[in-house]
Write an enzyme that holds these catalytic residues in place. Structure first.
Site, PDB file in Angstrom:
ATOM      1  N   LYS A 175       1.861   4.947   2.112  1.00 46.47           N
ATOM      2  CA  LYS A 175       1.978   5.568   3.076  1.00 46.47           C
ATOM      3  C   LYS A 175       1.522   6.598   2.710  1.00 46.47           C
ATOM      4  O   LYS A 175       2.286   7.102   2.165  1.00 46.47           O
ATOM      5  CB  LYS A 175       3.233   5.610   3.976  1.00 46.47           C
ATOM      6  CG  LYS A 175       3.177   5.599   4.774  1.00 46.47           C
ATOM      7  CD  LYS A 175       5.060   4.960   5.699  1.00 46.47           C
ATOM      8  CE  LYS A 175       4.487   5.231   7.100  1.00 46.47           C
ATOM      9  NZ  LYS A 175       4.971   7.145   7.458  1.00 46.47           N
TER      10      LYS A 175
ATOM     11  N   LYS B 269      10.532   3.499   3.236  1.00 49.70           N
ATOM     12  CA  LYS B 269      10.216   5.244   2.642  1.00 49.70           C
ATOM     13  C   LYS B 269      10.879   5.176   2.064  1.00 49.70           C
ATOM     14  O   LYS B 269      12.626   5.203   0.933  1.00 49.70           O
ATOM     15  CB  LYS B 269      11.466   5.565   3.831  1.00 49.70           C
ATOM     16  CG  LYS B 269      10.355   5.464   5.350  1.00 49.70           C
ATOM     17  CD  LYS B 269       9.915   7.152   5.781  1.00 49.70           C
ATOM     18  CE  LYS B 269       9.312   7.085   6.276  1.00 49.70           C
ATOM     19  NZ  LYS B 269       9.142   7.447   8.177  1.00 49.70           N
TER      20      LYS B 269
ATOM     21  N   GLU C  26       0.768  -0.925   0.029  1.00 51.29           N
ATOM     22  CA  GLU C  26      -0.288  -0.048   0.103  1.00 51.29           C
ATOM     23  C   GLU C  26       0.383   1.782  -0.339  1.00 51.29           C
ATOM     24  O   GLU C  26       2.505   0.908   0.225  1.00 51.29           O
ATOM     25  CB  GLU C  26      -1.257   0.015   1.501  1.00 51.29           C
ATOM     26  CG  GLU C  26      -2.134  -1.135   1.412  1.00 51.29           C
ATOM     27  CD  GLU C  26      -2.013  -1.630   3.019  1.00 51.29           C
ATOM     28  OE1 GLU C  26      -2.671  -0.159   3.461  1.00 51.29           O
ATOM     29  OE2 GLU C  26      -2.546  -2.438   3.204  1.00 51.29           O
TER      30      GLU C  26
ATOM     31  N   ASP D 217       0.565  10.375   4.218  1.00 52.57           N
ATOM     32  CA  ASP D 217       1.318  11.353   5.298  1.00 52.57           C
ATOM     33  C   ASP D 217       0.320  12.444   5.341  1.00 52.57           C
ATOM     34  O   ASP D 217       0.041  13.025   4.888  1.00 52.57           O
ATOM     35  CB  ASP D 217       2.470  11.645   4.327  1.00 52.57           C
ATOM     36  CG  ASP D 217       4.030  12.165   5.259  1.00 52.57           C
ATOM     37  OD1 ASP D 217       3.284  12.081   6.148  1.00 52.57           O
ATOM     38  OD2 ASP D 217       4.144  13.312   4.100  1.00 52.57           O
TER      39      ASP D 217
ATOM     40  N   TYR E  57      -6.910   1.868   5.741  1.00 50.88           N
ATOM     41  CA  TYR E  57      -6.157   0.997   5.533  1.00 50.88           C
ATOM     42  C   TYR E  57      -5.608   0.093   6.579  1.00 50.88           C
ATOM     43  O   TYR E  57      -5.136  -1.257   6.163  1.00 50.88           O
ATOM     44  CB  TYR E  57      -4.779   1.460   5.539  1.00 50.88           C
ATOM     45  CG  TYR E  57      -3.941   2.377   7.008  1.00 50.88           C
ATOM     46  CD1 TYR E  57      -3.933   1.203   8.571  1.00 50.88           C
ATOM     47  CD2 TYR E  57      -3.866   3.569   7.293  1.00 50.88           C
ATOM     48  CE1 TYR E  57      -3.606   2.455   9.198  1.00 50.88           C
ATOM     49  CE2 TYR E  57      -3.322   4.324   7.924  1.00 50.88           C
ATOM     50  CZ  TYR E  57      -2.816   3.569   8.924  1.00 50.88           C
ATOM     51  OH  TYR E  57      -2.946   4.400  10.298  1.00 50.88           O
TER      52      TYR E  57
ATOM     53  N   CYS F  41       9.362  51.497   8.134  1.00 53.61           N
ATOM     54  CA  CYS F  41       9.893  50.492   7.280  1.00 53.61           C
ATOM     55  C   CYS F  41       9.391  49.962   6.504  1.00 53.61           C
ATOM     56  O   CYS F  41       8.198  50.030   5.703  1.00 53.61           O
ATOM     57  CB  CYS F  41       9.746  49.047   8.147  1.00 53.61           C
ATOM     58  SG  CYS F  41      10.485  47.457   7.479  1.00 53.61           S
TER      59      CYS F  41
ATOM     60  N   CYS G  62      16.676  45.713  11.344  1.00 49.70           N
ATOM     61  CA  CYS G  62      15.712  45.332   9.853  1.00 49.70           C
ATOM     62  C   CYS G  62      16.744  45.355   8.949  1.00 49.70           C
ATOM     63  O   CYS G  62      17.374  46.525   8.789  1.00 49.70           O
ATOM     64  CB  CYS G  62      14.471  46.013  10.451  1.00 49.70           C
ATOM     65  SG  CYS G  62      13.613  45.894   8.461  1.00 49.70           S
TER      66      CYS G  62
ATOM     67  N   CYS H 192      10.189  42.510  12.302  1.00 50.62           N
ATOM     68  CA  CYS H 192      10.903  44.438  12.793  1.00 50.62           C
ATOM     69  C   CYS H 192       8.995  44.829  13.171  1.00 50.62           C
ATOM     70  O   CYS H 192       8.399  45.016  12.635  1.00 50.62           O
ATOM     71  CB  CYS H 192      10.811  44.665  10.815  1.00 50.62           C
ATOM     72  SG  CYS H 192      11.023  46.688  10.852  1.00 50.62           S
TER      73      CYS H 192
ATOM     74  N   CYS I  40      15.090  49.396   7.289  1.00 45.35           N
ATOM     75  CA  CYS I  40      14.933  49.528   8.361  1.00 45.35           C
ATOM     76  C   CYS I  40      16.158  49.608   9.406  1.00 45.35           C
ATOM     77  O   CYS I  40      16.517  51.049  10.437  1.00 45.35           O
ATOM     78  CB  CYS I  40      13.666  50.031   8.747  1.00 45.35           C
ATOM     79  SG  CYS I  40      13.238  49.033   9.820  1.00 45.35           S
TER      80      CYS I  40
HETATM   81  P1  AMP Z   1       5.079   6.246  11.712  1.00 49.34           P
HETATM   82  O1  AMP Z   1       4.568   7.232  11.345  1.00 49.34           O
HETATM   83  O2  AMP Z   1       6.203   6.848  10.601  1.00 49.34           O
HETATM   84  O3  AMP Z   1       5.251   5.558  12.682  1.00 49.34           O
HETATM   85  O4  AMP Z   1       4.750   5.448  10.687  1.00 49.34           O
HETATM   86  C1  AMP Z   1       3.003   4.975  11.194  1.00 49.34           C
HETATM   87  C2  AMP Z   1       1.988   4.986  10.553  1.00 49.34           C
HETATM   88  O5  AMP Z   1       2.068   5.032   9.180  1.00 49.34           O
HETATM   89  C3  AMP Z   1       1.025   4.504  11.168  1.00 49.34           C
HETATM   90  O6  AMP Z   1       0.943   5.010  12.403  1.00 49.34           O
HETATM   91  C4  AMP Z   1      -0.107   5.452  10.223  1.00 49.34           C
HETATM   92  O7  AMP Z   1      -0.853   6.074  10.313  1.00 49.34           O
HETATM   93  C5  AMP Z   1       0.633   5.552   9.033  1.00 49.34           C
HETATM   94  N1  AMP Z   1       0.549   4.990   7.808  1.00 49.34           N
HETATM   95  C6  AMP Z   1       0.139   5.633   6.629  1.00 49.34           C
HETATM   96  N2  AMP Z   1      -0.269   4.950   5.481  1.00 49.34           N
HETATM   97  C7  AMP Z   1      -0.157   3.460   5.819  1.00 49.34           C
HETATM   98  C8  AMP Z   1      -0.407   2.489   5.609  1.00 49.34           C
HETATM   99  N3  AMP Z   1      -1.262   2.057   4.677  1.00 49.34           N
HETATM  100  N4  AMP Z   1      -0.392   1.135   6.692  1.00 49.34           N
HETATM  101  C9  AMP Z   1      -0.088   1.535   7.526  1.00 49.34           C
HETATM  102  N5  AMP Z   1       0.332   2.671   7.877  1.00 49.34           N
HETATM  103  C10 AMP Z   1       0.035   3.834   7.731  1.00 49.34           C
HETATM  104 ZN    ZN Z   2      12.301  47.163   9.011  1.00 46.82          ZN
END
Ligand code: AMP
Ligand code: ZN
Length: 664
Positions: A112, A308, A110, A114, A221, A426, A402, A420, A405
């Site tokens: 990941k 990663k 899957e 963010d 997920y 300014c 600054c 500032c 100014c």
């Molecule tokens: P970390 O925060 O680096 O420890 O990574 C773990 C976190 O990745 C989990 O708590 C999830 O919130 C997140 N995450 C994002 N996508 C996924 C996925 N497909 N499966 C599991 N965890 C995921």
């Molecule tokens: Zn200034």
């Protein structure tokens, strides 16, 4: 049909449309039809509180304010994930898995996502609880906020277990993130740094209607619980989809570690085309029985590993650190780099954010630095290549004064940025403020642009926006590219701005945190600039939608002597600093709660006057006919499509005369 059945049917329909739109990205009906149904439901619910439901689609607009988020213990712990960065790491993980398991192992790959992790609890198909990860054992309950996220189902579809938890990630797609930032820049606020932090900050906002405004999404997920009758991860994902959750289609079942590598290679390239950020891939042993055999370490499952992606990175030389001053006086340090190619663009500059960031990296002029393009739009410097540091290198001294100014900078407690404080002396602040004053949504001064403002300030012709009103044609003619005609236009434009109504003037003043909406609120409540200027912080926070931050900023603005002087001058020149007598006499609440759409040509009043009359009498002006429209004020030559729409929706049409009668 009885009322209860009607309510139920509307809720089902709206849930289904929501699902189609936000989960499947298909739109089946127009926004306007959707609004119409939602409106009907809202009205029915208001009339029949006995059929209230905390999971009704009407709850998605938010409004509830959470003072303090309750701490809740997770029924099932939320683990973190072990990370890997190379094929070798993954092969080593595969070895550990194979050692513990007899027989074949398949994997689910899957993306990941963010953002911020969330755990949702469903009972009998209804969302009952949403909790942040917290420390994994316990988190904060943020249910009201999560309900506003449209891709989170409030009511599940099909056959589902009585009770289960489902885990996912709250993310903010790039498009919505950029739009939010444009709006922030407009009110003079620092833009948000990246989608992840913004998503995660959103979960803990106290006002859920603020969360509702943010285009957040929830990607799922993992399903957790007892007696779920799910045998594998991939099956769980598919079931979650069937129940109405958003589970990205990238998830894939593979049967060897080589196929895992292929998946990674594919997404390492194609992730750049995703609408949201991903920082890697999560590989999971597919069979839940095998997962159970593998179990957990103290912090993470043994049956899963995150890989990663390497962010695209290059190294280049930092030539110089310069400092920018914004309209609000905020200082931003900028790294000026030896130009270098990175992810398809030439990078010359990178933001260094603030003094702490520079200290943390110990970054110095002349250093060889690593530049990375992650999720952020602006490239960032992540480290210094110390092996390349020149002999004579000296630590960076953050500026104390600054750059424009030379005033000593200040840094308030709890703030990362230096400012500032020379508000009135300014140059970039002065120019920025006047540019804001003349901008389209503010005074909208025709014939005067941002560059001309800079020229005027640099030539010493103006020092603040009130000086604009003393300019004459002969003053401006000597300016670069200023012809007779354009000089005339400029002076005329300034003269005409004296007619701009008070609410826009207040916005134009550029008081920090006072955007268009807040300005309208303040004007409606106080009516005169002096009343606003004299209001205490306490009085201000009692006004609808005015918080402490805004109140403080307003008080500070009007406490300043130079500002007082500028306001006096604006008054003297005849700029609108109060709701006009006429307006005041004409104000009422008779139209409160009604939305009007104005269409066609009118005889006794202009369209703009008509709109003003609506607002002055407590009504709202809508831009297009929808179910939210209460009345259409129809003049001559109203468009046929509008007419048809109004008729279809059964909205009452008013003639000019009928409307005027309504307010008299
Ligand atoms: P970390 O925060 O680096 O420890 O990574 C773990 C976190 O990745 C989990 O708590 C999830 O919130 C997140 N995450 C994002 N996508 C996924 C996925 N497909 N499966 C599991 N965890 C995921
Ligand atoms: Zn200034």
């Amino acid at each position: 049909m009885n009322i209860e059945a009607q309510i139920k049917q509307l809720r089902d329909e709206l849930n289904e449309y929501n699902y189609k739109y936000y989960v499947l990205d298909e739109s089946e009906i127009s926004d306007f039809e959707f609004d119409m149904k939602l409106n009907t439901l809202q009205e029915l619910e208001a009339k029949h509180p006995e059929f209230a439901d905390p999971n009704s689609p009407t709850q998605r607009v938010g409004g509830e304010v959470t003072k303090k988020f309750n701490t809740v213990v997770h029924d099932y712990r939320m683990y973190s994930l072990d990370n890997s960065y190379s094929k070798e790491d993954l092969l080593a993980w595969e070895q550990r898995v194979k050692k513990a398991i007899d027989g074949e192992v398949s994997y689910t790959c899957e993306l990941k996502y963010d953002g911020a992790s969330i755990s949702l609890t469903y009972e009998n198909g209804q969302l009952v609880k949403a909790v942040t990860r917290g420390d994994g054992v316990q988190g904060d309950e943020v249910t009201t906020n999560i309900k506003t996220i449209k891709s989170v189902p409030l009511q599940l579809k099909g056959e589902y277990p009585d009770k289960f938890d489902i885990r996912g990630e709250i993310i903010l797609p790039f498009e919505g993130f950029n739009k939010m930032n444009e709006e922030r820049i407009e009110i003079g606020e620092e833009p948000y740094r990246n989608p992840r932090n913004t998503a995660s900050g959103s979960l803990k906002l106290q006002d859920s209607s603020e969360v509702a405004k943010r285009p957040l999404e929830c990607l799922l997920y993992n399903i957790t619980g007892r007696d779920l009758n799910i045998q594998s991860q991939i099956e769980g994902l598919q079931k979650a989809r069937n129940w109405g959750f958003k589970v990205p289609s990238a998830a894939k079942l593979v049967h060897s570690i080589e196929e895992v590598f292929e998946f990674i290679a594919y997404w390492d390239v194609n992730r750049h085309n995703l609408p949201y950020e991903t920082d890697g891939v999560v590989v999971k042993v597919n069979s839940l029985q095998q997962q159970e055999e593998l179990g957990y370490t103290a912090k993470a499952p043994r049956w899963a590993i995150a890989y990663k992606f390497k962010a695209e990175q290059v190294s280049t030389r930092l030539k110089e650190i310069t400092y920018q001053v914004g309209r609000t006086g905020a200082i931003t340090p900028v790294a000026n780099l030896e130009p270098v190619e990175l992810a398809g663009t030439t990078v010359k500059r990178a933001s260094l954010h603030n003094a702490d960031q520079i200290a943390k990296l110990d970054i110095r002029e002349g250093d060889e630095v690593f530049v990375e393009k992650g999720g952020e739009i602006i490239p960032k410097i992540i480290a210094v290549d110390l092996s390349q540091r020149p002999q004579n290198s000296v630590p960076t001294q953050y500026i104390t004064h600054c750059p424009e100014c030379h005033t000593e900078l200040v840094r308030q407690e709890g703030e990362a940025q230096h400012y500032c404080p020379n508000y009135n002396g300014c140059k970039p602040q002065i120019i920025g403020r006047i540019q804001h004053y003349i901008s389209r949504k503010a005074m909208d001064i025709e014939g005067l642009g941002g560059e001309t403002v800079a020229l005027l300030v640099n030539a010493g012709l103006i020092k603040n926006y009130s000086d604009l009103y003393e300019l004459s044609k002969t003053d401006v003619l000597p300016l670069e590219r200023m012809a007779e005609k354009s000089a005339e236009n400029l002076i005329n434009g300034i003269e005409q701005s004296k007619q701009v109504p008070f609410e826009r003037v207040l916005y134009a003043l550029g008081i920090r945190y006072v955007g268009e909406t807040v300005a309208k609120k303040l004007v409606k409540h106080f009516k005169f600039i002096d009343a606003i200027a004299q209001a205490s912080e306490d009085t201000l926070v009692n006004v609808d939608e005015i918080g402490v931050k805004i109140a403080k900023s307003v008080v500070e603005f009007f406490d300043s002597e130079p500002n007082k002087l500028i306001i006096e001058r604006l008054k003297h020149f005849g700029v609108q600093l109060e709701v006009s007598e006429e307006d005041l006499a004409n104000q009422s609440d008779v139209l409160a709660g009604n939305t009007f759409v104005v269409s066609g040509v009118f005889t006794s009043v202009s369209r703009d006057e008509l709109k003003k009359l609506i607002e002055d009498n407590g009504g709202k002006v809508g831009s297009s006919i929808s179910s939210k429209t209460s009345y259409v004020v129809a003049g001559d030559k109203m468009g046929p499509s509008k007419l048809k729409k109004a008729e279809q929706l059964g909205i009452t049409l008013l003639t000019e005369g009928e409307f005027l009668e309504m307010i008299n």
